[in-house]
Enzyme design. Structure first.
Site, PDB file in Angstrom:
ATOM      1  N   SER A  60       0.863  -1.123   0.020  1.00 26.75           N
ATOM      2  CA  SER A  60      -0.001   0.040  -0.104  1.00 26.75           C
ATOM      3  C   SER A  60       0.936   1.285   0.136  1.00 26.75           C
ATOM      4  O   SER A  60       1.549   1.590  -0.760  1.00 26.75           O
ATOM      5  CB  SER A  60      -1.044   0.046   1.158  1.00 26.75           C
ATOM      6  N   ASP A  91      -2.402   6.185  -3.379  1.00 27.75           N
ATOM      7  CA  ASP A  91      -1.452   5.566  -2.776  1.00 27.75           C
ATOM      8  C   ASP A  91      -0.979   4.551  -3.620  1.00 27.75           C
ATOM      9  O   ASP A  91      -1.118   4.282  -4.714  1.00 27.75           O
ATOM     10  CB  ASP A  91      -1.293   5.108  -1.377  1.00 27.75           C
ATOM     11  N   ASP A 124      -1.038   1.319  -3.887  1.00 22.66           N
ATOM     12  CA  ASP A 124      -1.953   0.189  -4.514  1.00 22.66           C
ATOM     13  C   ASP A 124      -3.426   1.008  -4.783  1.00 22.66           C
ATOM     14  O   ASP A 124      -4.249   0.096  -4.906  1.00 22.66           O
ATOM     15  CB  ASP A 124      -2.057  -1.126  -3.319  1.00 22.66           C
ATOM     16  N   ASP A 148      -5.925   2.202  -3.392  1.00 24.13           N
ATOM     17  CA  ASP A 148      -7.150   1.856  -2.690  1.00 24.13           C
ATOM     18  C   ASP A 148      -7.518   3.122  -1.792  1.00 24.13           C
ATOM     19  O   ASP A 148      -8.762   3.168  -1.227  1.00 24.13           O
ATOM     20  CB  ASP A 148      -7.243   0.685  -1.687  1.00 24.13           C
TER      21      ASP A 148
END
Length: 453
Positions: free
Chosen positions: A104, A241, A243, A245
């Site tokens: 992440s 960010d 990843d 999400d």
């Protein structure tokens, strides 16, 4: 031994905690718990595997796919894609489960492995515990034609982009949008979907080299996005960010629009459209009190949860609510996604700007953020936060002084001898003063006793 799974899968330093051997074992265990044990139609279980562009993701993905296929799972390798894309594709393909390899918003040396169950749902604790327990058992090792196959999921990105476009309440023609992709998983599909939605797109942070993910860009470093929005005279900026999400935003004047403000804008919009289930937004206890006040005035109530998007999701499922999220920018539209989706959130936010003909700054003005002070008090006994009478009286007095114009929250860390003291008030000076006073009470009352040898 401590639990292997954390709040969001298994995460740690790649080749430190998270080795190829561990990835292989996790995959073999997941093949049993999420694949063979849950597959009742007699066909070979299928799994979607995706990753962000970290260099370590290459060997971890190889280990995961080897573990799955050697355990009799057919693997669809989706390559570099956002976490929410992986979750969506599990459902769209009707696969048995999915694996996302990402850390992440963490720096490049870290990585992580998280699993999605059938339908793209996050795993409850008991299923994660079952996977961890299965790691101590003998792996399933089919032979001959029963071994799993690995194939490239060639249209994975296209499927996800088409899905995102199908959710739009209004196209984005006439808007200039700056996208900061954090040199991460959204670097390919986020610019594509915003262009396909009609926006004029300027892209920064979209040149991943495996080592630069989240490095000075993205939702944890908004400076470059603010500069680009002002430089190009854009209508708004969107930051993901690593990843993707999460979504944070910047208005045309370079002002930050955080997750609370984004949720306020979207909750009001959904209510006006008659699409906000039970007129409820789900948010964590860390959301700004200004969000609750703004939504109360709009006829919307808030269901509060513990910190963590998994708790937001649980509350949404239990109550049948369709909008929730966190101040950090995890926003969940359960009508369209099973997890936080930074691309979906950014599109919906931009669509409101286009639909209303109003600037993002004016839309964000629906909510007035109260000054919020957070102090982390270290070296204290976090287990006694709710049982110390002196501390309870100090909190009660602070709440009485603040009245309805403020809030106090004391939250123990889940892993460290730390108590987080958060105070919101009508002005910064009051919030700071009360927070410092309560922090001192915590230090005095919850001090760890020194044990002499």
């Amino acid at each position: 031994m401590s639990r292997l799974f954390g709040t969001d899968g298994v995460r740690g330093l790649a080749n430190g905690l998270l080795t190829a051997e561990l990835a292989l074992q996790l995959a073999q265990a997941a093949a049993v718990v999420l694949g063979h044990d849950r597959n009742s139609n007699g066909s070979r279980p299928r799994a979607v595997v995706a990753r962000d562009p970290r260099a370590s993701g290459e060997f971890i993905a190889a280990a995961v796919e080897a573990g799955l296929s050697s355990s009799g799972i057919d693997v669809y390798d989706a390559g570099v894609l956002p976490t929410p894309a992986a979750a969506y594709l599990v459902a769209d393909l009707e696969a048995d489960f999915g694996v996302m390899i990402s850390a992440s918003h963490n720096p490049a040396p870290d990585n992580g492995i998280k699993f999605f169950a059938r339908g793209g749902q996050k795993l409850p604790d008991d299923v994660e515990d079952a996977i961890e327990a299965q790691m101590h058992n003998e792996a399933v090792r089919p032979i001959g034609p029963d071994v799993g196959r690995i194939q490239r999921f060639s249209d994975a990105e296209d499927r996800y982009v088409v899905h995102l476009l199908s959710t739009l309440p209004h196209r984005l023609e006439g808007l200039t949008v700056v996208l900061d992709c954090a040199h991460g998983a959204a670097s390919g599909c986020s610019p594509q979907v915003f262009k396909d939605a009609g926006a004029d797109v300027i892209v920064i942070g979209a040149d991943p080299d495996g080592l630069n993910i989240n490095d000075g860009v993205g939702s944890t470093h908004l400076g470059p996005l603010k500069e680009a929005v002002l430089q190009y005279g854009a209508d708004l900026g969107i930051a993901h960010d690593g990843d993707a999400d999460r979504c944070l935003a910047v208005d045309h004047e370079g002002n930050e629009v955080d997750g609370d403000q984004i949720m306020a804008i979207l909750a009001v919009a959904l209510k006006k459209a008659g699409k906000l289930n039970d007129d409820v937004l789900v948010a964590t206890v860390m959301s700004n009190l200004g969000l609750k006040i703004a939504l109360r005035d709009a006829g919307i109530s808030i269901r509060e949860t513990a910190v963590g998007d998994r708790y937001v999701l649980e509350s949404m499922r239990e109550g049948g609510f369709n909008l929730g999220g966190e101040q950090s920018g995890h926003v969940i539209f359960s009508d369209h996604a099973t997890t936080g989706d930074g691309l979906l959130t950014g599109l919906q936010l931009a669509a409101q700007v286009a639909l209303t003909g109003t600037t993002l700054k004016d839309l964000a003005a629906v909510m007035t953020k109260l000054p919020q002070v957070l102090i982390n008090v270290k070296g204290v006994d976090r287990t006694k936060v709710n049982s110390n009478d002196v501390l309870a009286q100090a909190v009660k007095a602070a709440e009485a002084a603040l009245g309805e114009a403020g809030r106090v929250l004391l939250r123990p860390s889940g892993t460290e001898p730390v108590v987080r003291v958060m105070v919101e008030a009508a002005d910064e000076e009051t919030a700071q003063s009360i927070a410092e006073h309560l922090a001192q009470v915590v230090r005095t009352e919850l001090a760890l006793e020194l044990i002499s040898e």
